[in-house]
Design a protein around this motif. Structure first.
Motif, short mmCIF file in Angstrom:
data_model
loop_
_atom_site.label_atom_id
_atom_site.label_comp_id
_atom_site.label_asym_id
_atom_site.label_seq_id
_atom_site.Cartn_x
_atom_site.Cartn_y
_atom_site.Cartn_z
N LEU A 96 0.85 -1.17 0.14
CA LEU A 96 -0.01 -0.12 -0.08
C LEU A 96 0.68 1.38 0.10
N VAL A 97 1.74 1.27 0.75
CA VAL A 97 2.89 2.46 0.92
C VAL A 97 3.50 2.71 -0.48
N SER A 98 3.85 1.33 -1.21
CA SER A 98 4.45 1.52 -2.45
C SER A 98 3.39 2.15 -3.44
N ALA A 99 2.25 1.98 -3.32
CA ALA A 99 1.19 2.44 -4.27
C ALA A 99 0.97 3.96 -4.06
N ILE A 100 1.01 4.24 -2.74
CA ILE A 100 0.70 5.67 -2.34
C ILE A 100 1.93 6.51 -2.84
N THR A 101 3.23 6.02 -2.66
CA THR A 101 4.31 6.67 -2.95
C THR A 101 4.48 6.87 -4.65
N HIS A 102 3.62 6.25 -5.28
CA HIS A 102 3.65 6.23 -6.97
C HIS A 102 2.82 7.40 -7.03
N LEU A 103 1.45 7.37 -6.45
CA LEU A 103 0.69 8.51 -6.50
C LEU A 103 1.18 9.78 -5.98
N HIS A 104 1.87 9.97 -4.98
CA HIS A 104 2.05 11.04 -4.52
C HIS A 104 3.20 11.67 -5.47
N THR A 105 4.18 10.81 -6.16
CA THR A 105 5.02 11.22 -7.19
C THR A 105 4.47 12.02 -8.33
N LYS A 159 -1.01 13.99 1.90
CA LYS A 159 -0.43 13.33 3.27
C LYS A 159 -1.73 13.03 3.75
N CYS A 160 -2.95 13.47 3.42
CA CYS A 160 -4.17 12.83 3.70
C CYS A 160 -4.11 11.23 3.68
N LEU A 187 2.29 7.62 11.22
CA LEU A 187 1.07 7.87 10.17
C LEU A 187 0.00 8.65 10.79
N LEU A 188 -0.40 8.26 12.05
CA LEU A 188 -1.30 8.85 13.02
C LEU A 188 -0.86 10.14 13.55
N ILE A 189 -0.18 11.11 12.68
CA ILE A 189 0.08 12.33 13.40
C ILE A 189 -0.88 13.39 13.08
N VAL A 190 -1.35 14.30 13.81
CA VAL A 190 -2.44 15.04 13.45
C VAL A 190 -1.78 16.17 12.67
N ASP A 191 -0.83 16.77 12.80
CA ASP A 191 -0.41 17.64 11.91
C ASP A 191 0.25 17.23 10.71
N PRO A 192 -0.32 17.26 9.40
CA PRO A 192 0.32 16.66 8.29
C PRO A 192 1.58 16.98 8.00
N ASP A 193 2.22 18.08 8.54
CA ASP A 193 3.50 18.83 8.06
C ASP A 193 4.49 17.77 8.98
N ASP A 194 3.96 17.20 10.08
CA ASP A 194 4.96 16.37 10.84
C ASP A 194 4.96 14.90 10.45
N ARG A 195 3.96 14.51 9.53
CA ARG A 195 3.54 13.05 8.96
C ARG A 195 5.06 13.16 8.23
N ALA A 196 5.42 11.70 8.12
CA ALA A 196 6.41 11.08 7.14
C ALA A 196 5.98 11.21 5.85
N GLU A 197 6.96 11.38 4.84
CA GLU A 197 6.61 11.44 3.36
C GLU A 197 6.49 9.75 3.04
N ALA A 198 5.78 9.53 2.07
CA ALA A 198 5.33 8.22 1.74
C ALA A 198 6.70 7.53 1.41
N GLU A 199 7.43 8.34 0.49
CA GLU A 199 8.91 7.47 -0.04
C GLU A 199 9.61 7.36 1.11
N ASP A 200 9.69 8.19 2.14
CA ASP A 200 10.46 7.74 3.52
C ASP A 200 9.99 6.41 4.24
N LEU A 201 8.65 6.34 4.02
CA LEU A 201 8.16 5.24 4.89
C LEU A 201 8.47 3.83 4.30
N MET A 202 8.80 3.99 2.76
CA MET A 202 9.27 2.64 2.29
C MET A 202 10.65 2.03 3.07
#
Length: 572
Positions: free
Chosen positions: A134-143, A207-208, A266-281
């Protein structure tokens, strides 16, 4: 008219969206629908030239308003841009006089929610593999600066081949390009998976999707929603907005810290503090060494044992619990009570032949039970000895690895008992079972070893021994002498109290007097104890184009009102 997408080239730039090739020259659509949406039906079909199965999504044009047609075209355009192993592939799109037909990759396993409904929750290894995909798919989307905006189990499609499970992200009806940072404003998606910034109406970005992935990861391993327990939708929304959740030790003690850390990232309220999808890989959880245990996982479904007092109070309670659509409680088979005194006669149960003989004897005993076990059609159950054997042996192997040693006879017999109870539940179309044999509390040590605190649950009915004695003495069967009845009652209480003192989290007390005074409240409390975890605690939920309380949605459910709202909101 058709849009043709070559599997190796999904670039639609400069190409006409619809062309004029004939659908019937290329595809065969079967008459049986395999899925239904708000405005569409999905049919199984085949690609004539490739002799390959496809999914054909048919949308009735008369049900769509202009803005909805624009969203459909936008969905097709976005899918046409994407080419990824974990994103559903679009092959063709036909615009006809009365309908649209979209030809999609066929996935033979339904959706991820179907697996959660069946399994309640997944073991960590399988959940990790799904989350990585799923994270791989999201990374592709966000790219590609695309936000999916409705990630949930229903929109993760599944295909299986042997032991391999492939998951692909589908349903891009709410997907949108993030042209400039945080330019999205539409309140859409599914409330329990929606990010705080979406629910509060703030401008947001891609990041939503990461928040939604975090909720999904929690659901996969916990079997229930991370934000729950509120009395109404507003309270649950407040929990989401605050990021107020925890890992209940009853369901998470066997899950690694790395998995919990992944969810927390992932469940961080402030989206600016959430990790990037690519970093989560490259998250540590996706390393093979970070799983908590290599022992084969047990079923995550809880099992329930009724202990304590007998007769009228327990009989009424049994009847009420049998009304749950997911729970079944057969007449007690008394397998442990009847076979433990004889178990040594079957020899060394680690020997397959001896174990198989014991399985056959136990199956025959239950089949000839005083009160017959019937399936959901009312027919007497005949156990498949091989199926019972295979499940019981698998349980024994799991316990051997866990204990790193040989098993005692009690655990061998318990593995057969467990397999029979599962067989009965399956034959009756149920997810959970309850054993109503009060004497099972005598085997608590083995039950705890077999099921663990994650699965084992007791419902303890506390009743005055004088009432119990009178109840027994007024019936045509059972003990008639007051002393014998009270002595038996005292022994059951002693066993129940020992469980209550050693493992209070897995036992629920019910006082008979309270049961008589307010049956509804007591049953409600018992249902809470059994939990929202029934069917995984994860209900199939509709995606909505403006997240609002249920009452408000009901009041505005007329088709015209929803269309006007969609027209207003879909501008962004």
């Amino acid at each position: 008219m058709t849009m043709t997408l070559d599997s190796g080239n999904h670039d639609l730039v400069g190409l006409p969206l619809w062309s004029t090739s004939n659908f019937n020259d290329k595809y065969v659509q079967r008459p049986l629908s395999v899925g239904t949406g708000a405005f569409s039906k999905v049919y199984l079909g085949s690609d004539i030239a490739k002799s390959a199965k496809v999914a054909i999504k048919v949308i009735d044009r008369s049900t769509l308003f202009d803005e909805e047609e624009k969203r459909l075209v936008a969905e097709i355009e976005i899918l046409g841009e994407l080419s990824h192993a974990n994103i559903i592939t679009i092959h063709d799109a036909y615009c006809e006089a009365e309908s649209y037909r979209i030809i999609l990759e066929y996935m033979n396993g339904g959706d991820l929610l179907g697996i959660i409904e069946k399994e309640n929750s997944l073991d960590e290894r399988n959940a990790r593999d799904i989350c990585y995909s799923l994270v791989s798919a999201i990374t592709h989307l966000h790219t590609h600066s695309i936000a999916h905006r409705d990630i949930k189990p229903e929109n993760i499609l599944v295909s299986s081949s042997g032991d391999d499970l492939v998951v692909k992200l589908g349903d891009f009806g709410f997907s949108k390009k993030e042209i400039t940072p945080n330019c999205l404003v539409t309140l859409c998606g599914t409330p329990s998976y929606a990010a705080p910034e979406v629910l509060t109406g703030r401008p947001y970005g891609v990041k939503c999707d990461l928040w939604s992935a975090g909720v999904l990861a929690f659901v996969l391993m916990g079997g229930y929603q991370p934000f729950h327990g509120g009395k109404n939708e507003d309270e649950i929304k407040n929990l989401i907005v605050k990021g107020d959740f925890n890992f209940d030790v009853k369901y998470w003690s066997h899950i690694s810290d790395a998995a919990k850390d992944f969810i927390e990232d992932l469940l961080i309220v402030d989206p600016d503090d959430r990790a990037e999808a690519e970093d989560l890989m490259s998250h540590s959880w996706f390393s093979e060494d970070n799983l908590l245990s290599t022992v084969p996982s047990d079923s995550p479904k809880p099992v329930f044992f009724m202990i304590g007092s007998q007769r009228s109070g327990s009989n009424w309670l049994r009847t009420m619990l049998d009304q749950r659509e997911d729970l079944v409680g057969p007449h007690p088979p008394h397998v442990m009570r009847e076979f433990m005194p004889l178990i040594s006669k079957f020899g060394d149960l680690s020997q397959e032949e001896n174990f198989n003989i014991l399985v056959d004897h136990v199956c025959t005993f239950v089949e000839r039970n005083q009160v017959p076990w019937n399936d959901k059609y009312g027919l007497p159950i005949t156990f498949c000895r091989q199926k019972v054997c295979d499940q019981a042996k698998a349980s024994c192997e799991r316990i051997k690895l866990q204990e790193q040693g040989d098993l005692d006879n009690e655990l061998y017999l318990l593995s057969i008992f467990d397999s029979l109870m599962d067989f009965f539940a399956d034959a009756n179309g149920k997810e959970l079972w309850m054993c109503k044999s009060m004497g099972m509390s005598a085997y608590h040590t083995s039950l705890l070893k077999f099921y663990g605190q994650r699965r084992l649950r007791y419902i303890y009915l506390v009743r005055d021994p004088r009432d119990v004695a009178m109840s027994f003495m007024n019936t045509p069967v059972g003990d008639k002498h007051y002393y014998a009845i009270v002595k038996k009652w005292a022994k059951l209480q002693e066993q129940a109290i020992a469980i209550l003192e050693s493992t209070p989290d897995i036992i629920f007390n019910i006082k008979y007097e309270e049961l008589l005074e307010n049956k509804e409240d007591v049953i409600s409390c018992i249902y809470d104890f059994i939990g929202d975890r029934r069917f995984g605690g994860v209900k199939r939920q509709a995606s909505v184009m403006s997240i609002a309380p249920v009452a408000a949605s009901v009041n505005q459910a007329k088709r015209g009102g929803e269309s006007f709202k969609a027209h207003t909101l879909s501008q962004h």
